[in-house]
Design an enzyme around this catalytic site. Structure first.
Site, short mmCIF file in Angstrom:
data_model
loop_
_atom_site.label_atom_id
_atom_site.label_comp_id
_atom_site.label_asym_id
_atom_site.label_seq_id
_atom_site.Cartn_x
_atom_site.Cartn_y
_atom_site.Cartn_z
N GLU A 21 0.84 -1.20 0.00
CA GLU A 21 0.00 0.00 0.00
C GLU A 21 0.88 1.26 0.00
O GLU A 21 1.84 1.35 0.74
CB GLU A 21 -0.89 -0.01 1.26
CG GLU A 21 -1.73 1.23 1.39
CD GLU A 21 -2.74 1.09 2.52
OE1 GLU A 21 -3.45 0.07 2.56
OE2 GLU A 21 -2.79 2.00 3.36
N PHE A 22 0.51 2.21 -0.85
CA PHE A 22 1.23 3.48 -0.92
C PHE A 22 0.24 4.62 -0.73
O PHE A 22 -0.93 4.49 -1.07
CB PHE A 22 1.91 3.64 -2.28
CG PHE A 22 2.91 2.55 -2.56
CD1 PHE A 22 4.21 2.65 -2.09
CD2 PHE A 22 2.54 1.42 -3.28
CE1 PHE A 22 5.13 1.64 -2.33
CE2 PHE A 22 3.46 0.40 -3.53
CZ PHE A 22 4.77 0.51 -3.05
N PRO A 25 2.23 11.17 -1.82
CA PRO A 25 3.10 12.01 -1.00
C PRO A 25 2.61 13.45 -0.93
O PRO A 25 1.88 13.92 -1.81
CB PRO A 25 4.44 11.95 -1.74
CG PRO A 25 4.37 10.71 -2.54
CD PRO A 25 2.93 10.56 -2.93
N THR A 52 -3.87 4.82 -1.49
CA THR A 52 -4.87 5.31 -0.53
C THR A 52 -5.54 6.58 -1.05
O THR A 52 -5.08 7.22 -2.00
CB THR A 52 -4.26 5.59 0.86
OG1 THR A 52 -3.37 6.70 0.73
CG2 THR A 52 -3.52 4.38 1.40
N ARG A 111 -15.70 3.76 4.22
CA ARG A 111 -16.54 4.87 4.61
C ARG A 111 -15.75 6.17 4.64
O ARG A 111 -16.18 7.19 4.14
CB ARG A 111 -17.13 4.62 6.01
CG ARG A 111 -18.08 5.70 6.44
CD ARG A 111 -18.46 5.58 7.89
NE ARG A 111 -17.35 5.89 8.76
CZ ARG A 111 -17.40 5.87 10.08
NH1 ARG A 111 -18.52 5.52 10.69
NH2 ARG A 111 -16.36 6.17 10.81
N ASP A 113 -14.01 9.32 6.97
CA ASP A 113 -14.32 9.99 8.24
C ASP A 113 -15.76 9.70 8.64
O ASP A 113 -16.62 9.54 7.77
CB ASP A 113 -14.22 11.50 8.07
CG ASP A 113 -12.79 11.96 8.09
OD1 ASP A 113 -11.93 11.17 8.48
OD2 ASP A 113 -12.55 13.11 7.69
N TYR A 131 -22.28 4.76 5.18
CA TYR A 131 -21.38 3.67 5.55
C TYR A 131 -20.76 3.08 4.29
O TYR A 131 -21.27 3.28 3.18
CB TYR A 131 -22.15 2.58 6.31
CG TYR A 131 -22.78 3.07 7.57
CD1 TYR A 131 -22.00 3.34 8.69
CD2 TYR A 131 -24.15 3.28 7.65
CE1 TYR A 131 -22.57 3.82 9.86
CE2 TYR A 131 -24.73 3.75 8.82
CZ TYR A 131 -23.93 4.02 9.92
OH TYR A 131 -24.49 4.49 11.07
N GLN A 190 -7.44 -3.97 9.15
CA GLN A 190 -6.71 -2.94 9.88
C GLN A 190 -5.41 -3.56 10.38
O GLN A 190 -5.35 -4.78 10.59
CB GLN A 190 -7.59 -2.50 11.06
CG GLN A 190 -6.95 -1.63 12.10
CD GLN A 190 -6.70 -0.23 11.57
OE1 GLN A 190 -6.01 -0.07 10.57
NE2 GLN A 190 -7.26 0.75 12.23
P1 FAD Z 1 -17.87 1.02 7.73
O1 FAD Z 1 -17.84 -0.37 7.27
O2 FAD Z 1 -18.93 1.90 7.21
O3 FAD Z 1 -17.90 1.00 9.33
C1 FAD Z 1 -17.70 2.17 10.09
C2 FAD Z 1 -18.40 2.07 11.43
O4 FAD Z 1 -19.80 2.12 11.24
C3 FAD Z 1 -18.15 0.79 12.22
O5 FAD Z 1 -18.25 1.09 13.60
C4 FAD Z 1 -19.28 -0.10 11.82
O6 FAD Z 1 -19.49 -1.06 12.81
C5 FAD Z 1 -20.41 0.92 11.73
N1 FAD Z 1 -21.43 0.58 10.71
C6 FAD Z 1 -21.19 0.09 9.48
N2 FAD Z 1 -22.36 -0.08 8.80
C7 FAD Z 1 -23.33 0.31 9.64
C8 FAD Z 1 -24.74 0.38 9.55
N3 FAD Z 1 -25.38 -0.02 8.43
N4 FAD Z 1 -25.42 0.85 10.62
C9 FAD Z 1 -24.80 1.23 11.75
N5 FAD Z 1 -23.46 1.20 11.90
C10 FAD Z 1 -22.75 0.73 10.87
N6 FAD Z 1 -9.55 5.92 5.28
C11 FAD Z 1 -9.36 6.87 4.34
O7 FAD Z 1 -9.81 8.00 4.49
N7 FAD Z 1 -8.64 6.60 3.20
C12 FAD Z 1 -8.13 5.37 2.96
O8 FAD Z 1 -7.47 5.16 1.93
C13 FAD Z 1 -8.33 4.34 3.92
N8 FAD Z 1 -7.86 3.09 3.74
C14 FAD Z 1 -8.11 2.11 4.68
C15 FAD Z 1 -7.66 0.81 4.44
C16 FAD Z 1 -7.92 -0.20 5.38
C17 FAD Z 1 -7.46 -1.61 5.08
C18 FAD Z 1 -8.61 0.12 6.58
C19 FAD Z 1 -8.86 -0.95 7.61
C20 FAD Z 1 -9.05 1.40 6.83
C21 FAD Z 1 -8.81 2.41 5.87
N9 FAD Z 1 -9.27 3.72 6.06
C22 FAD Z 1 -9.07 4.68 5.10
C23 FAD Z 1 -9.92 4.11 7.31
C24 FAD Z 1 -11.44 3.99 7.22
O9 FAD Z 1 -11.98 4.89 6.31
C25 FAD Z 1 -11.95 4.27 8.60
O10 FAD Z 1 -11.53 3.27 9.49
C26 FAD Z 1 -13.43 4.51 8.69
O11 FAD Z 1 -13.65 5.18 9.90
C27 FAD Z 1 -14.25 3.25 8.65
O12 FAD Z 1 -14.28 2.73 7.38
P2 FAD Z 1 -15.06 1.37 7.02
O13 FAD Z 1 -15.00 1.27 5.55
O14 FAD Z 1 -14.57 0.26 7.85
O15 FAD Z 1 -16.52 1.80 7.48
#
Ligand code: FAD
Length: 604
Positions: A21-22, A25, A52, A111, A113, A131, A190
């Site tokens: 993953e990159f 910059p 990302t 998702r 933020d 979500y 994660q």
């Molecule tokens: P979701 O799956 O939507 O979950 C988020 C929260 O909402 C969880 O608590 C879940 O339990 C809850 N939830 C989900 N669906 C529902 C529903 N239907 N009803 C009620 N609650 C619900 N962020 C960036 O900005 N850019 C990136 O490039 C990036 N890359 C990432 C790569 C990886 C491998 C990981 C693990 C995270 C990455 N993130 C990135 C961070 C990510 O955007 C955050 O962790 C974000 O807060 C949650 O994303 P998610 O897709 O897991 O969200």
């Protein structure tokens, strides 16, 4: 080109794989050097690479351009991350259309933020996307099976909305079920350091009554350990549990010796990979590395591990010329049209990947070399307060006048407040403690200090407070201070600074008005070390490009903090006023022999 899932399906039963993953910059020279690094790392034959996406679409153009470069010029199977909250729907539509037009066939649907409350929702944002599941559904609706879609999962539970005690992957399980049922093709996790927790998580998923996870690729996210401090910080921020065994290994080497720490990290990760592969009976056979745009740890792990080996049939053929100059017309939209690998830049030197430490191998966050692709990356995906909203309110309350803000900064200095929105760690470092009284005085005067370091003149490299780097060396520092200050106070201070050529400064406000007594090409090395058998090492530099990048971010953090409060509230108004009228100032004193010089000068 095949999708990630097609490539995984085509692997033989005993073949494993890995991916990199990159992130885009922060600086233009960082982008140039990332291209050189990508080209070298392509030789390691990852099954695919991820690029990302800055939260809220903040890196949209760069992310897309780098992803397109990976796909079309480096022939790498490429996965674009895409978030869906806090940005206009048109940004999602454009990203997906452009990804398809450029041949990219893999999206990690996230998702981003947490969605903003009604208060901060703007009509350009789509309430359709709350979500990640909404994005998965949308991509399937609009693009059918064209994209192979990945989703995120959290082996230790989702951290942001829960306390570490409440974190439990079972709470999030229904949502992972929902995302997978909506059409996800693979799961990427994660980062974690507790292998047991990942293995339990994998078992839980495989045995889930829905049957959805029986064969889906579950790809663990692994973060190499680059420095002790960054390891502790990242683990804390992502609520990743550090098992005793890992901590014991790290404690067996000096935390100040980055090279030894990195070597232990390589050992730890190699062992994690081995355990995961064997204890899941090869059900998990792909490993995703959060490279942080660095290469050496990864190369060492691949060199050491018996499990992760490059499958020969996936050898990518680079379309790039072997020469040191590469033109990529579309890479950066913001003015930089030709990306040229500067033959003189350290990153353009072809090196043996697992050999000696490379020039930017010890990342130093925003204080590092801004030419490094890894420059500035501390916590991931964009502006963040590092604590969930409810915790932030609890910590910082609702200041309504500037003296309330001064009080918060002073509380941080005297240890009664753990973090501030700008702090890179909990509490003061031992070296900052030494100048605590000077800093408190400045904050009482309304100069809100966000970074500082005392001068030191040749302290042993194993010193418990100032030491870093290999043994038997000596380290040096110039004193520096960085603070927010009202414009009127800054202009007075600037007059005083103009008359003293032992001091250098940068200053900028939220509108980008910039002042300095240096030229654009001047560089101030503020930390350096002299060690046996190597050139002088300079891990901390301050120069215009990095200051400007940081200043933008530092002011954006005020805006992020403001989002916690209702519009027109006293705190929101206060922050607007600060944002509009303050300067961020950085001052270096060059007389590092007279350790008190900067603090005497600042007696206002
Ligand atoms: P979701 O799956 O939507 O979950 C988020 C929260 O909402 C969880 O608590 C879940 O339990 C809850 N939830 C989900 N669906 C529902 C529903 N239907 N009803 C009620 N609650 C619900 N962020 C960036 O900005 N850019 C990136 O490039 C990036 N890359 C990432 C790569 C990886 C491998 C990981 C693990 C995270 C990455 N993130 C990135 C961070 C990510 O955007 C955050 O962790 C974000 O807060 C949650 O994303 P998610 O897709 O897991 O969200």
């Amino acid at each position: 080109m095949e999708t990630i899932c097609e490539k995984i399906a085509a692997l033989g039963p005993d073949e494993s794989f890995y991916s990199f993953e990159f992130f885009p910059p922060k600086t233009d020279s960082g982008v140039q050097n990332l291209v050189a690094r990508l080209r070298r790392m392509a030789q390691l034959n990852p099954l695919f690479v991820n690029i990302t996406w800055g939260a809220g679409g903040s890196t949209a153009t760069k992310s897309l351009d780098i992803a397109s470069l990976c796909h079309s010029q480096l022939n790498l199977t490429t996965c674009l991350h895409l978030t869906c909250t806090n940005m206009a729907k048109s940004v999602i539509d454009e990203a997906l259309a452009k990804a398809k037009a450029n041949g990219i066939r893999n999206i990690l649907a996230l998702r981003g933020d947490p969605p903003r409350g009604d208060e901060y929702w703007t009509p350009s944002e789509s309430q359709e996307f709350l979500y990640a599941v909404d994005l998965v559904r949308y991509i399937r609706k609009e693009y059918g099976d064209y994209f192979c879609i990945g989703v995120a999962a959290y082996p230790e539970g989702y951290a942001d909305s829960q306390t570490p005690e409440e974190q439990d992957p079972k709470i999030d399980l229904p949502y992972l079920v929902e995302k997978t049922a909506a059409g996800a093709n693979f799961i990427m996790t994660q980062l974690f350091f507790d292998t047991d927790k990942f293995i339990d998580f994998e078992h839980t998923l495989r045995e889930h009554e829905s049957g959805l996870f029986k064969t889906i690729p579950i790809i663990p996210g692994l973060l190499p350990i680059n420095t002790f401090q960054s390891f502790i910080r990242t683990a804390k921020l992502s609520h990743a549990h550090i098992p005793d065994r890992v901590m014991e290994k790290l404690n067996a080497v000096p935390s100040t010796d980055d090279e030894q720490v990195k070597q232990v990290g390589v050992e730890v990760l190699t062992e994690m990979i081995h355990r995961i592969y064997t204890e899941t009976k090869h059900r998990v056979r792909g490993f995703h590395f959060y490279t942080l745009n660095l290469e050496r740890s990864i190369a060492l792990i691949l060199d050491r591990s018996d499990i992760v080996k490059a499958p020969s049939r996936h050898t990518p053929k680079s379309n790039l010329p072997a020469a040191s100059t590469v033109s990529i017309d579309t890479l950066i939209a913001d003015g930089v049209k030709d990306i040229k690998l500067d033959a003189a830049s350290p990153a353009s030197t072809e090196i043996s990947l697992a050999a000696d430490p490379s020039w930017d191998d010890f990342p130093n966050g925003r204080w590092g070399d801004p030419r490094s692709p890894a420059y500035g990356e501390i916590d991931g995906y964009g502006i963040t307060l590092h604590v969930p909203a409810n915790k932030a309110l609890e910590l910082w309350g609702s200041p309504s006048k500037s003296s309330d803000v001064s009080e918060l900064f002073i509380k941080y200095l005297n240890g009664t407040l753990d973090v501030l929105p700008w702090s890179e760690q909990e509490g003061l470092s031992p070296e900052t403690k030494i100048i605590e009284d000077d800093l408190v005085k400045l904050n009482n005067l309304g100069l809100w200090t966000v970074a500082s370091q005392p001068a030191i003149n040749g302290v042993p490299s194993n010193d418990p407070v100032f030491g870093w780097g290999p043994p038997n060396g000596y380290v040096f520092q110039k004193s520096l201070i960085e603070f927010f200050v009202p414009e009127a106070v800054w202009l007075k201070l600037k007059n005083k600074l103009q008359n003293d050529d032992k001091l250098s400064y940068y200053a900028s406000n939220s509108r980008g008005d910039f002042m300095s007594n240096m030229t654009a090409s001047d560089v101030n090395v503020v930390t350096w070390g002299v060690f046996p058998n190597r050139e002088v090492v300079q891990p901390t530099v301050i120069e215009e490009q990095s200051f400007k990048a940081w200043s933008e971010e530092a002011f954006a953090i005020w805006k992020e903090w403001q989002r916690l409060y209702p519009r027109d509230s006293a705190t929101s108004d206060l922050i607007t006023n600060i944002y509009d009228t303050y300067f961020l100032v950085s001052i270096v004193h060059h007389d590092y022999v007279n350790t008190g010089a900067l603090w005497e000068f600042l007696q206002l």
